[in-house]
Design a protein around this motif. Sequence first.
Motif, PDB file in Angstrom:
ATOM      1  N   THR A 223       0.869  -1.179   0.000  1.00 21.72           N
ATOM      2  CA  THR A 223       0.000   0.000   0.000  1.00 21.72           C
ATOM      3  C   THR A 223       0.906   1.229   0.000  1.00 21.72           C
ATOM      4  O   THR A 223       1.922   1.267   0.695  1.00 21.72           O
ATOM      5  CB  THR A 223      -0.927   0.057   1.235  1.00 21.72           C
ATOM      6  N   GLU A 224       0.540   2.201  -0.806  1.00 23.61           N
ATOM      7  CA  GLU A 224       1.383   3.392  -0.995  1.00 23.61           C
ATOM      8  C   GLU A 224       0.606   4.629  -0.574  1.00 23.61           C
ATOM      9  O   GLU A 224      -0.492   4.872  -1.066  1.00 23.61           O
ATOM     10  CB  GLU A 224       1.777   3.479  -2.484  1.00 23.61           C
ATOM     11  N   HIS A 225       1.155   5.385   0.335  1.00 24.30           N
ATOM     12  CA  HIS A 225       0.445   6.591   0.784  1.00 24.30           C
ATOM     13  C   HIS A 225       0.838   7.817  -0.028  1.00 24.30           C
ATOM     14  O   HIS A 225       1.886   7.836  -0.688  1.00 24.30           O
ATOM     15  CB  HIS A 225       0.689   6.828   2.277  1.00 24.30           C
ATOM     16  N   VAL A 258       7.115   3.319   0.454  1.00 25.38           N
ATOM     17  CA  VAL A 258       7.388   4.745   0.646  1.00 25.38           C
ATOM     18  C   VAL A 258       7.836   5.357  -0.673  1.00 25.38           C
ATOM     19  O   VAL A 258       8.827   4.930  -1.255  1.00 25.38           O
ATOM     20  CB  VAL A 258       8.485   4.950   1.718  1.00 25.38           C
ATOM     21  N   ASP A 259       7.073   6.325  -1.151  1.00 23.30           N
ATOM     22  CA  ASP A 259       7.463   7.078  -2.346  1.00 23.30           C
ATOM     23  C   ASP A 259       8.035   8.402  -1.846  1.00 23.30           C
ATOM     24  O   ASP A 259       7.403   9.111  -1.062  1.00 23.30           O
ATOM     25  CB  ASP A 259       6.216   7.295  -3.223  1.00 23.30           C
ATOM     26  N   PHE A 260       9.246   8.703  -2.307  1.00 22.81           N
ATOM     27  CA  PHE A 260       9.947   9.892  -1.813  1.00 22.81           C
ATOM     28  C   PHE A 260       9.103  11.166  -1.855  1.00 22.81           C
ATOM     29  O   PHE A 260       9.118  11.980  -0.943  1.00 22.81           O
ATOM     30  CB  PHE A 260      11.202  10.116  -2.670  1.00 22.81           C
ATOM     31  N   GLY A 261       8.350  11.330  -2.939  1.00 28.29           N
ATOM     32  CA  GLY A 261       7.616  12.591  -3.137  1.00 28.29           C
ATOM     33  C   GLY A 261       6.238  12.607  -2.512  1.00 28.29           C
ATOM     34  O   GLY A 261       5.504  13.586  -2.671  1.00 28.29           O
ATOM     35  N   HIS A 262       5.868  11.547  -1.794  1.00 30.48           N
ATOM     36  CA  HIS A 262       4.510  11.467  -1.259  1.00 30.48           C
ATOM     37  C   HIS A 262       4.432  11.876   0.207  1.00 30.48           C
ATOM     38  O   HIS A 262       3.892  11.146   1.045  1.00 30.48           O
ATOM     39  CB  HIS A 262       3.956  10.057  -1.426  1.00 30.48           C
ATOM     40  N   HIS A 263       5.000  13.023   0.502  1.00 20.38           N
ATOM     41  CA  HIS A 263       4.959  13.526   1.880  1.00 20.38           C
ATOM     42  C   HIS A 263       4.706  15.014   1.851  1.00 20.38           C
ATOM     43  O   HIS A 263       5.058  15.685   0.884  1.00 20.38           O
ATOM     44  CB  HIS A 263       6.296  13.240   2.586  1.00 20.38           C
ATOM     45  N   PHE A 285      10.318   0.947  -1.902  1.00 18.64           N
ATOM     46  CA  PHE A 285      10.668   2.352  -2.024  1.00 18.64           C
ATOM     47  C   PHE A 285      10.491   2.806  -3.462  1.00 18.64           C
ATOM     48  O   PHE A 285      10.932   2.118  -4.387  1.00 18.64           O
ATOM     49  CB  PHE A 285      12.129   2.529  -1.587  1.00 18.64           C
ATOM     50  N   HIS A 286       9.832   3.946  -3.654  1.00 13.71           N
ATOM     51  CA  HIS A 286       9.752   4.567  -4.981  1.00 13.71           C
ATOM     52  C   HIS A 286      10.695   5.767  -5.001  1.00 13.71           C
ATOM     53  O   HIS A 286      10.493   6.736  -4.272  1.00 13.71           O
ATOM     54  CB  HIS A 286       8.311   5.038  -5.274  1.00 13.71           C
ATOM     55  N   PHE A 287      11.705   5.675  -5.846  1.00 10.85           N
ATOM     56  CA  PHE A 287      12.698   6.750  -5.914  1.00 10.85           C
ATOM     57  C   PHE A 287      12.277   7.840  -6.890  1.00 10.85           C
ATOM     58  O   PHE A 287      11.871   7.560  -8.028  1.00 10.85           O
ATOM     59  CB  PHE A 287      14.048   6.201  -6.384  1.00 10.85           C
ATOM     60  N   ILE A 329      12.207   3.042  -9.520  1.00 10.82           N
ATOM     61  CA  ILE A 329      12.270   4.465  -9.857  1.00 10.82           C
ATOM     62  C   ILE A 329      10.868   4.861 -10.277  1.00 10.82           C
ATOM     63  O   ILE A 329      10.294   4.245 -11.176  1.00 10.82           O
ATOM     64  CB  ILE A 329      13.254   4.715 -11.023  1.00 10.82           C
ATOM     65  N   ASP A 330      10.293   5.842  -9.604  1.00 12.18           N
ATOM     66  CA  ASP A 330       8.964   6.315  -9.995  1.00 12.18           C
ATOM     67  C   ASP A 330       9.087   7.801 -10.286  1.00 12.18           C
ATOM     68  O   ASP A 330       8.786   8.644  -9.458  1.00 12.18           O
ATOM     69  CB  ASP A 330       7.954   6.052  -8.860  1.00 12.18           C
ATOM     70  N   GLN A 331       9.569   8.107 -11.459  1.00  9.31           N
ATOM     71  CA  GLN A 331       9.706   9.505 -11.822  1.00  9.31           C
ATOM     72  C   GLN A 331       9.182   9.698 -13.233  1.00  9.31           C
ATOM     73  O   GLN A 331       8.880   8.749 -13.957  1.00  9.31           O
ATOM     74  CB  GLN A 331      11.150   9.984 -11.675  1.00  9.31           C
TER      75      GLN A 331
HETATM   76 MN    MN Z   1       4.864   6.005  -6.489  1.00  7.07          MN
END
Ligand code: MN
Length: 431
Positions: A223-225, A258-263, A285-287, A329-331
């Motif tokens: 699950t990704e927040h 954890v996706d880096f940009g999802h905070h 982890f999504h970078f 990598i999620d960019q």
């Molecule tokens: Mn993502």
Amino acid sequence: MSTTRLDAETIAALEADRRDRHQRALEAARALLELHGVDADRLVDEVREFSVAAPSWALGTGGTRFGRFPGAGEPRTVEEKLDDVAALNGLTGANRTVSLHVPWDEHDDMPALREYAASLGLRFDAMNSNTFQDNPSTTGDGAISYKFGSLAAADDRVREAAVEHNLHVIELGRLLGSTALSIWIPDGANHPGQTSFRRQFDRAAESLRRIHDALPADWLMFTEHKPYEPAFYSTVVSDWGSSLLLAQAAGPQARCLVDFGHHLPNTNVEQVVSRLAMTGRLGGFHFNDTKYGDDDVTVGSIAPFRMFLVFLELLEVGDGAMPTLAYLIDQSNNLKDPIEDLAQATDAIQHTLALALCVDRASLAAAQEADDPALAAEVLHAAFRADVRPLVAEARRLNGAALDPVTAYRRSGYRAAVAGDRGSGHVATGL
Ligand code: MN
Ligand code: RM4
Ligand code: MN
């Protein structure tokens, strides 16, 4: 079928003029690092070992809601996306898997796709389901819609369709040899009072439980927040706490991603990683990097020190080695050649891993126990300021990849060759 294969031999030939300089730089860097107590051989081995999945949805040039400017030779099919990942992996040696997104990557012969990927030396990482867009293959002929939500929708028929879609993605993944499903639930609300926080959350938990129960025994579910977007008032999985509650409610094969940009701005992402790891529910982890929100800009381009601190936490989890998690990598970018952008991302990840491996973890722990923040900072900076570039290049060379991926790529003429085959003006599916 791509015309240009970026295999080890081709790359070595493209970089023949770089070999001498690399050798000299390597000897100097190795000597300096060893002077500082770094085990250079182990560092190179760890970097060689590490691989991060490439996202199938970032092989075209992304757009924004204000416009889209497709690049030359964007992949037209899933096979062509795999060709591009193979080229990327040829350059980095560290993108040995690819992550698909359905229905963007819907395909009627998954076993053939699996074979094609294997012929390129690639395997499939976590599958991603898409319930943020209506699409004939998920929401059917328009009788239902994800406009007001998907897995947490108030309408039973919509929830049913969203669960069904996820089961379909598991089935496709099984045929591809994948062992994980990533679920980012876009549901939320745009207006105060629009939904009941509690009932919406309960519905999300119930849907995730149903999907979890359909997982093959050797699969994980993530699950990704994300705090906002597309919903702008509230989001059902807004933070790591909600993600953890949902993973716990879904079952033992559920983990948090954890996706880096999802905070929200200034969130301490390294601490989030540490907390999730403590619960045993850190899954992946999504970078990407971020300046403002879910910008999806190139890994390491904005806040490299923060990423270094995240890697330090990951090494803490793995007791000095990278733990086995789902790394992706999620960019997405609007301007660069996507392969160059992904090569730079991978290079940044390899560098950050190498820098984190330079940290004297025993001295850091001693400084922490002695309440000596200045000494702790000395330990961190001694590592962060090291020059590991030649060691990272050497790790790639030993893996048959490029000393300098972007230069080798430009020299290869890959983009012009695929633009010749595929033409220009096609918009690849994805972000
Ligand atoms: Mn993502
Ligand atoms: C979301 C999230 C998901 C990704 C989609 C395309 O913001 O990051 O991981 O699959 O975008
Ligand atoms: Mn995102």
